[in-house]
Design a protein around this motif. Sequence first.
Motif, PDB file in Angstrom:
ATOM      1  N   GLY A   1       0.905  -9.322   2.004  1.00  0.00           N
ATOM      2  CA  GLY A   1       2.002  -8.465   2.432  1.00  0.00           C
ATOM      3  C   GLY A   1       3.275  -9.234   2.745  1.00  0.00           C
ATOM      4  N   GLU A   2       3.156 -10.534   2.868  1.00  0.00           N
ATOM      5  CA  GLU A   2       4.321 -11.382   3.136  1.00  0.00           C
ATOM      6  C   GLU A   2       5.177 -11.628   1.899  1.00  0.00           C
ATOM      7  N   ILE A   3       4.687 -11.249   0.727  1.00  0.00           N
ATOM      8  CA  ILE A   3       5.438 -11.521  -0.506  1.00  0.00           C
ATOM      9  C   ILE A   3       6.646 -10.590  -0.578  1.00  0.00           C
ATOM     10  N   ARG A   4       7.803 -11.141  -0.218  1.00  0.00           N
ATOM     11  CA  ARG A   4       9.078 -10.406  -0.232  1.00  0.00           C
ATOM     12  C   ARG A   4      10.172 -11.377  -0.648  1.00  0.00           C
ATOM     13  N   THR A   5      11.141 -10.866  -1.359  1.00  0.00           N
ATOM     14  CA  THR A   5      12.267 -11.723  -1.766  1.00  0.00           C
ATOM     15  C   THR A   5      13.002 -12.266  -0.546  1.00  0.00           C
ATOM     16  N   SER A   6      12.995 -11.513   0.531  1.00  0.00           N
ATOM     17  CA  SER A   6      13.662 -11.979   1.754  1.00  0.00           C
ATOM     18  C   SER A   6      12.959 -13.189   2.372  1.00  0.00           C
ATOM     19  N   LYS A   7      11.746 -13.471   1.938  1.00  0.00           N
ATOM     20  CA  LYS A   7      10.986 -14.620   2.436  1.00  0.00           C
ATOM     21  C   LYS A   7      10.893 -15.722   1.387  1.00  0.00           C
ATOM     22  N   GLY A   8      11.732 -15.626   0.335  1.00  0.00           N
ATOM     23  CA  GLY A   8      11.804 -16.686  -0.657  1.00  0.00           C
ATOM     24  C   GLY A   8      10.963 -16.483  -1.906  1.00  0.00           C
ATOM     25  N   TYR A   9      10.272 -15.357  -2.014  1.00  0.00           N
ATOM     26  CA  TYR A   9       9.482 -15.079  -3.208  1.00  0.00           C
ATOM     27  C   TYR A   9      10.366 -14.446  -4.281  1.00  0.00           C
ATOM     28  N   GLN A  10       9.858 -14.378  -5.501  1.00  0.00           N
ATOM     29  CA  GLN A  10      10.599 -13.802  -6.619  1.00  0.00           C
ATOM     30  C   GLN A  10      10.518 -12.279  -6.657  1.00  0.00           C
ATOM     31  N   THR A  11       9.503 -11.694  -6.000  1.00  0.00           N
ATOM     32  CA  THR A  11       9.277 -10.253  -6.057  1.00  0.00           C
ATOM     33  C   THR A  11       9.061  -9.693  -4.654  1.00  0.00           C
ATOM     34  N   ASP A  12       9.029  -8.368  -4.582  1.00  0.00           N
ATOM     35  CA  ASP A  12       8.685  -7.661  -3.344  1.00  0.00           C
ATOM     36  C   ASP A  12       7.334  -6.966  -3.483  1.00  0.00           C
ATOM     37  N   ILE A  13       6.458  -7.528  -4.298  1.00  0.00           N
ATOM     38  CA  ILE A  13       5.179  -6.865  -4.582  1.00  0.00           C
ATOM     39  C   ILE A  13       4.299  -6.749  -3.336  1.00  0.00           C
ATOM     40  N   GLY A  14       4.573  -7.531  -2.322  1.00  0.00           N
ATOM     41  CA  GLY A  14       3.809  -7.440  -1.079  1.00  0.00           C
ATOM     42  C   GLY A  14       4.102  -6.188  -0.271  1.00  0.00           C
ATOM     43  N   ALA A  15       5.083  -5.405  -0.688  1.00  0.00           N
ATOM     44  CA  ALA A  15       5.407  -4.175   0.029  1.00  0.00           C
ATOM     45  C   ALA A  15       4.269  -3.164  -0.029  1.00  0.00           C
ATOM     46  N   GLN A  16       3.422  -3.270  -1.044  1.00  0.00           N
ATOM     47  CA  GLN A  16       2.285  -2.362  -1.161  1.00  0.00           C
ATOM     48  C   GLN A  16       1.055  -3.154  -1.592  1.00  0.00           C
ATOM     49  N   VAL A  17       0.202  -3.459  -0.623  1.00  0.00           N
ATOM     50  CA  VAL A  17      -1.042  -4.181  -0.887  1.00  0.00           C
ATOM     51  C   VAL A  17      -2.190  -3.267  -0.480  1.00  0.00           C
ATOM     52  N   LEU A  18      -3.013  -2.914  -1.433  1.00  0.00           N
ATOM     53  CA  LEU A  18      -4.105  -1.977  -1.203  1.00  0.00           C
ATOM     54  C   LEU A  18      -5.446  -2.687  -1.276  1.00  0.00           C
ATOM     55  N   LEU A  19      -6.428  -2.154  -0.593  1.00  0.00           N
ATOM     56  CA  LEU A  19      -7.785  -2.686  -0.657  1.00  0.00           C
ATOM     57  C   LEU A  19      -8.661  -1.770  -1.487  1.00  0.00           C
ATOM     58  N   GLU A  20      -9.262  -2.343  -2.521  1.00  0.00           N
ATOM     59  CA  GLU A  20     -10.292  -1.688  -3.317  1.00  0.00           C
ATOM     60  C   GLU A  20      -9.887  -0.300  -3.798  1.00  0.00           C
ATOM     61  N   GLN A  21      -8.669  -0.182  -4.296  1.00  0.00           N
ATOM     62  CA  GLN A  21      -8.171   1.092  -4.811  1.00  0.00           C
ATOM     63  C   GLN A  21      -8.450   1.197  -6.301  1.00  0.00           C
ATOM     64  N   PRO A  22      -8.446   2.398  -6.841  1.00  0.00           N
ATOM     65  CA  PRO A  22      -8.613   2.560  -8.285  1.00  0.00           C
ATOM     66  C   PRO A  22      -7.484   1.884  -9.043  1.00  0.00           C
ATOM     67  N   GLN A  23      -7.767   1.448 -10.238  1.00  0.00           N
ATOM     68  CA  GLN A  23      -6.758   0.729 -11.018  1.00  0.00           C
ATOM     69  C   GLN A  23      -5.640   1.625 -11.517  1.00  0.00           C
ATOM     70  N   GLN A  24      -5.929   2.848 -11.880  1.00  0.00           N
ATOM     71  CA  GLN A  24      -4.899   3.735 -12.409  1.00  0.00           C
ATOM     72  C   GLN A  24      -4.395   4.642 -11.290  1.00  0.00           C
ATOM     73  N   GLN A  25      -3.176   4.393 -10.876  1.00  0.00           N
ATOM     74  CA  GLN A  25      -2.547   5.206  -9.844  1.00  0.00           C
ATOM     75  C   GLN A  25      -1.687   6.278 -10.507  1.00  0.00           C
ATOM     76  N   ASP A  26      -1.378   7.319  -9.779  1.00  0.00           N
ATOM     77  CA  ASP A  26      -0.576   8.417 -10.316  1.00  0.00           C
ATOM     78  C   ASP A  26       0.910   8.113 -10.368  1.00  0.00           C
ATOM     79  N   ASP A  27       1.346   7.092  -9.667  1.00  0.00           N
ATOM     80  CA  ASP A  27       2.769   6.790  -9.633  1.00  0.00           C
ATOM     81  C   ASP A  27       3.076   5.547 -10.453  1.00  0.00           C
ATOM     82  N   ASP A  28       4.318   5.172 -10.481  1.00  0.00           N
ATOM     83  CA  ASP A  28       4.732   3.988 -11.230  1.00  0.00           C
ATOM     84  C   ASP A  28       5.186   2.869 -10.305  1.00  0.00           C
TER      85      ASP A  28
END
Length: 102
Positions: free
Chosen positions: A17-44
């Motif tokens: 969850g620490e992966i944010r551009t504001s912390k020096g990373y290239q992406t903000d993918i840490g904004a949504q970290v899920l545990l054991e969720q299905p691979q195909q989500q309804d959103d993009d």
Amino acid sequence: MTTPVYTYLQLIQTVLGEIRTSKGYQTDIGAQVLLEQPQQQDDDAQRVVVLQTTYTRPTAPGMGDKHRVVGFHVIAQVPRGASDGQLRLHKAQADIDACLSN
């Protein structure tokens, strides 16, 4: 009440969850970290999914019956319609590697 393995996965979730551009990373993918969720989500949305893949007894001598080896996968997902999807995945992978290496 939780289990030791689930607590471990939750710690990985917190770290990722620490992966944010504001912390020096290239992406903000840490904004949504899920545990054991299905691979195909309804959103993009872009997200990281953490799931347990193995749970075994250790093969190293001296570890005994009180220890377990837990394997997990970290899967990055980016929006389906993104024209730069592959680049986003490579950046997310680099961020995940850097984050878990710390």
